[in-house]
Scaffold this active site. Structure first.
Site, PDB file in Angstrom:
ATOM      1  N   HIS A  24       0.861  -1.189   0.000  1.00 41.88           N
ATOM      2  CA  HIS A  24       0.000   0.000   0.000  1.00 41.88           C
ATOM      3  C   HIS A  24       0.892   1.231   0.000  1.00 41.88           C
ATOM      4  O   HIS A  24       1.727   1.401   0.891  1.00 41.88           O
ATOM      5  CB  HIS A  24      -0.925   0.019   1.216  1.00 41.88           C
ATOM      6  CG  HIS A  24      -1.892   1.162   1.200  1.00 41.88           C
ATOM      7  ND1 HIS A  24      -3.146   1.083   0.611  1.00 41.88           N
ATOM      8  CD2 HIS A  24      -1.781   2.427   1.682  1.00 41.88           C
ATOM      9  CE1 HIS A  24      -3.762   2.244   0.737  1.00 41.88           C
ATOM     10  NE2 HIS A  24      -2.958   3.078   1.383  1.00 41.88           N
ATOM     11  N   CYS A  25       0.720   2.090  -0.995  1.00 41.29           N
ATOM     12  CA  CYS A  25       1.575   3.271  -1.144  1.00 41.29           C
ATOM     13  C   CYS A  25       0.795   4.522  -0.721  1.00 41.29           C
ATOM     14  O   CYS A  25      -0.201   4.877  -1.369  1.00 41.29           O
ATOM     15  CB  CYS A  25       2.042   3.412  -2.587  1.00 41.29           C
ATOM     16  SG  CYS A  25       3.077   4.871  -2.862  1.00 41.29           S
TER      17      CYS A  25
END
Length: 378
Positions: A118-119
């Site tokens: 998850h960025c």
């Protein structure tokens, strides 16, 4: 539930990226216009065009990876064959089975196809659909910022030392003039550009290395545990099923011929080998867990200074949630730190699965000891 593309954009991560792109682009256009005017020099025009190309590519691939999203497993998904359900994990949040290589993301609220990580900068996961765009975004950002850091550093040097250049032999001497405000903004742009080169360049290296192995960040962790588990239990070495050779691995990320649910595997491997390994690891983890019972209420605050000062000063450096507890709650603990425990709250008869998270160690005690404590008379 997963947020819409437009809602993803209005978050501190994407807004910060857009501000960085704008700041560096402004500084480059402003200073190149004085140092090497594109309208009066072919070299200056090429310089500006190359930078603007990478700046536009960075913006385009950033927005594409954000707007397209990682791709999600359909809600309530299940395999075609009934017997295959035993090889898959069930997600109680999405009310469906997790497809091979997919994992549930707490921030997105959905099971993500081929989840890598998850960025926060794109405010969504990097997964099956946007992995290629994300890598292109990293590459364009690194090259563009490397170019900008060199050019801006030279311009700052000339501006500080007041060096003039004869232009076209006419005697005109273009000068790089900076006010205090523009000087500070330019220095900030240089710092941002160098930071992007170092940080994003490192991320780009690890992404390319993962792509050539066809192994996501999460799968890399699974493989590390698989190697140790098979070695400790005397099992034959576990073979990663999706490594098809560097050329094919590269094509699997940058081609559109896959649906994100069904993946080709190497000879001798099965479609569910990795998911079966995950299930075995979870069973081993469950066998090592301990049952705790809450002895004092915990509100779920991230820094419980009044309730547990020592725990507040040594809080886990993690985005994982905190687990609010009431006295008498049962928790199956799977991870431990000096002042914190991580576990899953049990519901009903103790078999039901509830929320998971961290909570201060002093709020709970091993189930046997806590029962003994409660059995004592006042």
């Amino acid at each position: 539930m997963a947020s819409t593309p437009l809602r993803r954009l209005f978050h501190w991560g994407p807004i910060a990226v857009l501000c960085i792109i704008k700041l560096i682009t402004w500084a480059m256009v402003h200073l190149i216009g004085m140092w090497w005017p594109p309208t009066e020099s072919v070299g200056g025009a090429v310089h500006a065009a190359v930078f603007l190309l990478f700046a536009a590519s960075t913006l385009y691939y950033f927005l594409q990876s954000l707007m397209e999203g990682p791709g999600f497993v359909p809600l309530g998904w299940k395999p075609d064959k009934e017997e295959d359900k035993e090889c898959l994990q069930f997600c109680s949040v999405c009310n469906g089975y997790k497809a091979p290589r997919s994992h549930h993301c707490r921030q997105c609220g959905r099971c993500v196809l081929k989840l890598d990580h998850h960025c926060p900068w794109i405010n969504c996961c990097v997964g099956h659909l946007n992995h290629a765009s994300f890598v292109k975004f990293l590459l364009a950002a690194v090259i563009g910022c490397l170019h900008a850091s060199i050019v801006l550093s030279i311009c700052i040097y000339h501006a500080i030392h007041r060096i003039w250049y004869i232009h076209n032999g006419t005697g005109s001497e273009p000068m790089i003039y900076l006010t205090l405000t523009t000087l500070l903004l330019t220095l900030l742009a240089i710092g941002m550009a160098i930071g992007v080169v170092l940080a994003v360049g490192t991320l780009f290296y690890f992404q390319i290395r993962s792509i050539l192995k066809n192994q996501t960040t999460i799968e890399d962790w699974i493989m590390e545990k698989a190697v140790c588990r098979h070695m400790e239990q005397g099992l034959r070495p576990f073979v990663f099923p999706y490594d098809l050779g560097r050329k094919r691995n590269f094509e699997m990320v940058f081609s559109a011929g896959y649906d994100g649910i069904h993946w080709p595997v190497r000879d001798g491997c099965g479609e569910y080998d990795l998911t079966l390994e995950q299930l075995s690891q979870k069973r081993d983890k469950l066998s090592r867990s301990r049952l705790y019972r809450c002895v004092s209420r915990y509100s779920g605050r991230w820094l419980p200074l009044l309730q547990s000062p020592r725990a507040a000063l040594a809080a886990p450096c993690s985005t994982e949630p905190r687990l609010p507890l009431r006295e008498g709650d049962s928790v199956r603990v799977t991870r431990q730190r000096r002042y914190w425990l991580f576990g899953e709250k049990l519901t009903g008869s103790g078999e039901g699965r509830g929320p998971r998270g961290w909570f201060p160690r002093e709020c709970a005690a091993p189930a046997e000891r806590s029962r003994g404590n409660h059995a004592k008379p006042d």
